[in-house]
Design a protein around this motif. Structure first.
Motif, PDB file in Angstrom:
ATOM      1  N   TYR A 226       0.658  -1.234   0.040  1.00 27.06           N
ATOM      2  CA  TYR A 226       0.066  -0.120  -0.043  1.00 27.06           C
ATOM      3  C   TYR A 226       0.759   1.316  -0.127  1.00 27.06           C
ATOM      4  O   TYR A 226       0.414   2.341   0.018  1.00 27.06           O
ATOM      5  N   LEU A 227       2.355   1.085   0.026  1.00 31.51           N
ATOM      6  CA  LEU A 227       3.191   2.510  -0.186  1.00 31.51           C
ATOM      7  C   LEU A 227       2.933   2.911  -1.665  1.00 31.51           C
ATOM      8  O   LEU A 227       2.785   2.083  -2.474  1.00 31.51           O
ATOM      9  N   ASP A 228       3.099   4.175  -1.769  1.00 29.56           N
ATOM     10  CA  ASP A 228       3.177   4.676  -3.264  1.00 29.56           C
ATOM     11  C   ASP A 228       4.580   4.165  -3.840  1.00 29.56           C
ATOM     12  O   ASP A 228       5.678   3.769  -3.035  1.00 29.56           O
ATOM     13  N   PRO A 229       4.546   4.454  -5.199  1.00 28.86           N
ATOM     14  CA  PRO A 229       5.774   3.939  -5.897  1.00 28.86           C
ATOM     15  C   PRO A 229       7.068   4.594  -5.126  1.00 28.86           C
ATOM     16  O   PRO A 229       8.168   3.632  -5.610  1.00 28.86           O
ATOM     17  N   GLN A 230       7.003   5.753  -4.942  1.00 32.16           N
ATOM     18  CA  GLN A 230       8.355   6.273  -4.358  1.00 32.16           C
ATOM     19  C   GLN A 230       8.750   5.777  -3.031  1.00 32.16           C
ATOM     20  O   GLN A 230      10.216   5.466  -2.840  1.00 32.16           O
ATOM     21  N   LEU A 231       7.871   5.521  -1.994  1.00 30.46           N
ATOM     22  CA  LEU A 231       8.434   4.946  -0.796  1.00 30.46           C
ATOM     23  C   LEU A 231       8.801   3.563  -1.075  1.00 30.46           C
ATOM     24  O   LEU A 231       9.703   2.673  -0.279  1.00 30.46           O
ATOM     25  N   LYS A 232       8.109   2.805  -1.828  1.00 33.10           N
ATOM     26  CA  LYS A 232       8.320   1.360  -2.195  1.00 33.10           C
ATOM     27  C   LYS A 232       9.999   1.224  -2.734  1.00 33.10           C
ATOM     28  O   LYS A 232      10.686   0.611  -2.139  1.00 33.10           O
ATOM     29  N   ARG A 233      10.368   2.108  -3.413  1.00 31.75           N
ATOM     30  CA  ARG A 233      11.578   2.073  -3.972  1.00 31.75           C
ATOM     31  C   ARG A 233      12.542   2.717  -2.809  1.00 31.75           C
ATOM     32  O   ARG A 233      13.830   1.837  -2.724  1.00 31.75           O
ATOM     33  N   CYS A 234      12.286   3.534  -2.377  1.00 32.02           N
ATOM     34  CA  CYS A 234      13.127   4.119  -0.971  1.00 32.02           C
ATOM     35  C   CYS A 234      13.366   2.912  -0.093  1.00 32.02           C
ATOM     36  O   CYS A 234      14.520   2.584   0.385  1.00 32.02           O
ATOM     37  N   PHE A 235      12.352   2.128   0.108  1.00 36.10           N
ATOM     38  CA  PHE A 235      12.389   0.865   1.073  1.00 36.10           C
ATOM     39  C   PHE A 235      13.285  -0.120   0.373  1.00 36.10           C
ATOM     40  O   PHE A 235      14.240  -0.704   1.213  1.00 36.10           O
ATOM     41  N   LEU A 236      13.422  -0.287  -0.791  1.00 33.49           N
ATOM     42  CA  LEU A 236      14.012  -1.557  -1.501  1.00 33.49           C
ATOM     43  C   LEU A 236      15.647  -1.053  -1.146  1.00 33.49           C
ATOM     44  O   LEU A 236      16.265  -2.187  -1.229  1.00 33.49           O
ATOM     45  N   TYR A 237      15.984  -0.033  -1.124  1.00 31.20           N
ATOM     46  CA  TYR A 237      17.460   0.364  -1.067  1.00 31.20           C
ATOM     47  C   TYR A 237      18.078  -0.247   0.273  1.00 31.20           C
ATOM     48  O   TYR A 237      19.193  -0.456   0.188  1.00 31.20           O
TER      49      TYR A 237
END
Length: 678
Positions: free
Chosen positions: A160-171
């Motif tokens: 349910y995160l927006d795409p930006q936060l998803k990518r931030c988390f994956l780092y």
């Protein structure tokens, strides 16, 4: 919902303006609370939409099956009881069992608390002092109590995160669990790859990155580590159970976010994804920066654990698409250093036209950067922190007009900065600026920094034998400045012997690191916060690591300044410019080390709005805590550490010298405010 929320933002803006500096702490709490609620509501809306969609599909399925039954389709018996009659049949019972499984599946995905457990988001519950000893720090970080993984379904929250936060988390999947990660490193990485950027309303990319970091904390995806009595987390670590989920999500990401080996360690495999990590299997292994295939597609290269590196110029030059290059240290403590077999690879940097983030932090043997670095026309962040052999910053750096962050702090062999820094109009953060002596040839002066209208964070080092005088007042022309650090220290022009100060039992030992210049002159350095007395090779004593008494500096104003750090102050005259009328926005004041005997600039003036005060390693400072507290009426937290001549009651302080205002202190301060003149 949006209709009821719209009037709030203007109201909060007016409230902030009206409150000014008088209620900044409560206002910050309100802002943080509102952002946290917005995050929770955003997740709740996403979950609600998913649940409604699931129920709608289930209802349609059940309805369709019921309508297909002959008894229900018969017009003669269509009634309210007909579906119930069907559900009592064998097929009806199977349908109910199937529907129950579907509902149970949806119910299992309901997060227990979208506002999330205060166990991980409250500074008071995870408030830990960052110690100087690495083993102690790592032990502390591992003991932080984490919430039960059953309380929050990480997969649901992530989805349910927006795409930006998803990518931030994956780092974060690149890092091992329980390793302390600095917030700044992650934000710089995000900026480098263009994941966070400045906004049209004036927010910088770094501030946007800080908001993303907060959102990940509030979403219970990363575990914050707070310094004692701080409400802002500058460090974090990965939950043990979240690491496996992170690796899985990173591998599922289109074209692979990272590739991992069998031990879930990120690998250097540019054939399969746009990001690669340099990993040493053993501590002393030498790792080569080699590109196997598709070098034009590699966007990011991060040195995760390699201490000894080799790099070929041609290999580096082939990384045409590289945007973020972290070759230096990312760890919190300075004991981690990096060595290259040869630094000639730096000449290939000119070919990396798309490079936005370059970190060479903690790499030894770098004496200077090549002039060809001017070709990095898109570079935003240049991190040279703790490059202990760095003797010169090439003037070519000043031609990189895109640069927003330049860090040359803890480069103790630097004796000046190049002229032309004033032309770097996009510069926002400048750390380690050296105020050179009059004998230096063509140095950059403080007056040149007044042209930097976007500069909000500045740290400067005043070298030995430097008469700063009225030059310091030039800082008043940098109206955008929010954070300022001034250190009085030594430079390579006169090799010095440092006498180790006595420390209290249990305090960290003084570290002395040997440095060598290109001319093989040996120097020793010490943490500036612990330097109390220095001696030159001619045995001339210099107090506060300054060789001569500073000229009196007239008071000046920095009305927007919020944080001021002063290290190794040689005498009280060096602080004569600090008056409350010119620093009305000052909230945090830190003074450490030096030969300061009095603090009359604070104790003899009213009108301070300082909320946090730290006094450390001031062995000659004499004052009474009661008098100091009366002058700093807005004070809510203080630290007095290794200041034996400050008179205070130990009962109000903990073992680290911290004092926190309670309701009784607030009441007495309020009464004092009604009596004492302002």
């Amino acid at each position: 919902m949006s209709g009821t929320r719209e009037p709030f933002d203007p109201f909060l803006t007016k409230l902030l303006a009206a409150a000014g500096g008088k209620a900044s702490a409560p206002i910050e709490d309100i802002k943080n609370g509102i952002e946290k609620i917005k995050t929770a509501l955003h997740l709740a809306r996403k979950w609600e939409e998913g649940i409604f969609d699931g129920f709608a599909a289930l209802t349609r399925t059940v309805d369709q099956i019921i309508q297909e039954q002959p008894s229900v389709n018969d017009d003669s018996i269509k009634s309210q009881g007909a579906p119930l009659d069907f559900l009592s049949t064998e097929n009806g019972k199977k349908l109910l069992a199937s529907a129950a499984e579907k509902v149970e599946e949806m119910a299992s995905k309901v997060p227990c608390d979208f506002q999330l457990s205060p166990t991980t988001s409250s500074p008071s519950s995870v408030s830990k002092e960052i110690p100087m000893n690495e083993e102690e720090f790592q032990c502390m970080a591992e003991k932080i109590t984490a919430p039960d993984p059953g309380l929050t379904n990480l997969n649901i929250v992530y989805d349910y995160l927006d795409p930006q936060l998803k990518r931030c988390f994956l780092y974060f999947s690149a890092f091992p669990e329980n390793k302390v990660i600095r917030r700044r490193i992650m934000i710089y990485w995000w900026i480098g790859e263009g994941l966070v950027a400045p906004t049209s309303n004036g927010r910088t990319a770094e501030h946007v990155g800080e908001e993303c970091f907060k959102m990940l904390i509030w979403s219970n995806l990363i575990q914050p580590i707070y310094q004692k009595h701080s409400k802002t987390a500058k460090y974090c670590k990965i939950y043990p159970w979240a690491r496996q989920m992170l690796v899985s999500k990173a591998e599922e990401y289109p074209e692979n976010f990272f590739t991992f080996d069998q031990q879930d360690r990120p690998t250097f495999n540019s054939m399969q994804c746009e990001r690669a990590c340099l990993v040493a299997k053993e501590e002393k292994d030498q790792v080569a920066v080699t590109v196997k295939s598709k070098p034009n597609e590699l966007r990011s290269l991060f040195n995760l654990s390699a201490q000894y590196l080799s790099c070929n110029k041609d290999q580096l030059a082939s990384l045409k698409a590289i945007a973020a290059l972290q070759l230096g240290r990312w760890q919190y403590l300075s004991r981690h250093h990096i060595e290259f077999t040869d630094t000639k690879f730096l000449e290939a940097l000119q070919f990396l036209k798309g490079l936005r983030y370059l970190s060479l932090q903690g790499i030894s043997r770098i004496i200077d950067l090549p002039e060809t670095i001017a070709g990095l026309t898109n570079l935003l962040i240049l991190d040279l922190r703790s490059c202990h052999n760095l003797e010169n910053v090439t003037p070519a750096v000043t031609s990189i007009n895109s640069l927003t962050h330049l860090d040359v702090s803890e480069c103790y062999l630097l004796d000046k900065m190049p002229q032309g820094i004033g032309s770097m109009t996009n510069l926002q953060v400048l750390k380690g600026f050296v105020v050179a002596s009059t004998r230096s040839r063509d140095p950059c002066r403080l007056s040149e920094l007044t042209q930097l209208t976007k500069l909000w964070k500045l740290s400067i080092r005043i070298g030995s034998e430097v008469h700063i005088g009225e030059d310091l007042s030039e800082l008043s022309k940098i109206e955008s400045l929010l954070s300022l650090k001034i250190t009085w220290g030594q430079m390579k022009s006169s090799p010095m012997k440092i006498r180790e100060p006595k420390t209290m039992k249990g305090s960290a030992p003084l570290e002395i690191t040997e440095l060598k210049t290109s001319s093989n002159k040996t120097m020793k350095r010490s943490p500036p916060s612990q330097i109390t007395e220095l001696k030159t090779s001619r045995n001339k004593t210099m107090k506060g690591s300054g060789s001569m008494k500073e000229s009196m500096v007239l008071a000046f104003s920095l009305l927007k300044l919020e944080k001021l750090v002063l290290e190794c102050v040689p005498d009280e005259d060096s602080m004569s410019w600090l008056k409350p009328g010119g620093f009305r926005g000052l909230k945090r004041l830190y003074i450490a080390g030096g030969k300061l005997r009095k603090l009359s600039t604070v104790t003899e003036n009213d009108g301070w709005n300082v909320e946090i005060l730290r006094l450390k390693f001031l062995k000659e400072l004499k004052l009474e805590w009661v008098d100091l507290k009366m002058k700093l009426r807005q004070l809510r937290c203080a630290q007095i550490y290794e200041c034996p001549n400050i008179l205070y009651s130990p009962s109000g302080f903990d073992d680290k010298g911290y004092w926190v205002r309670n309701d009784e202190d607030a009441s007495s301060s309020s009464m004092a405010g009604t009596i004492a003149p302002v």
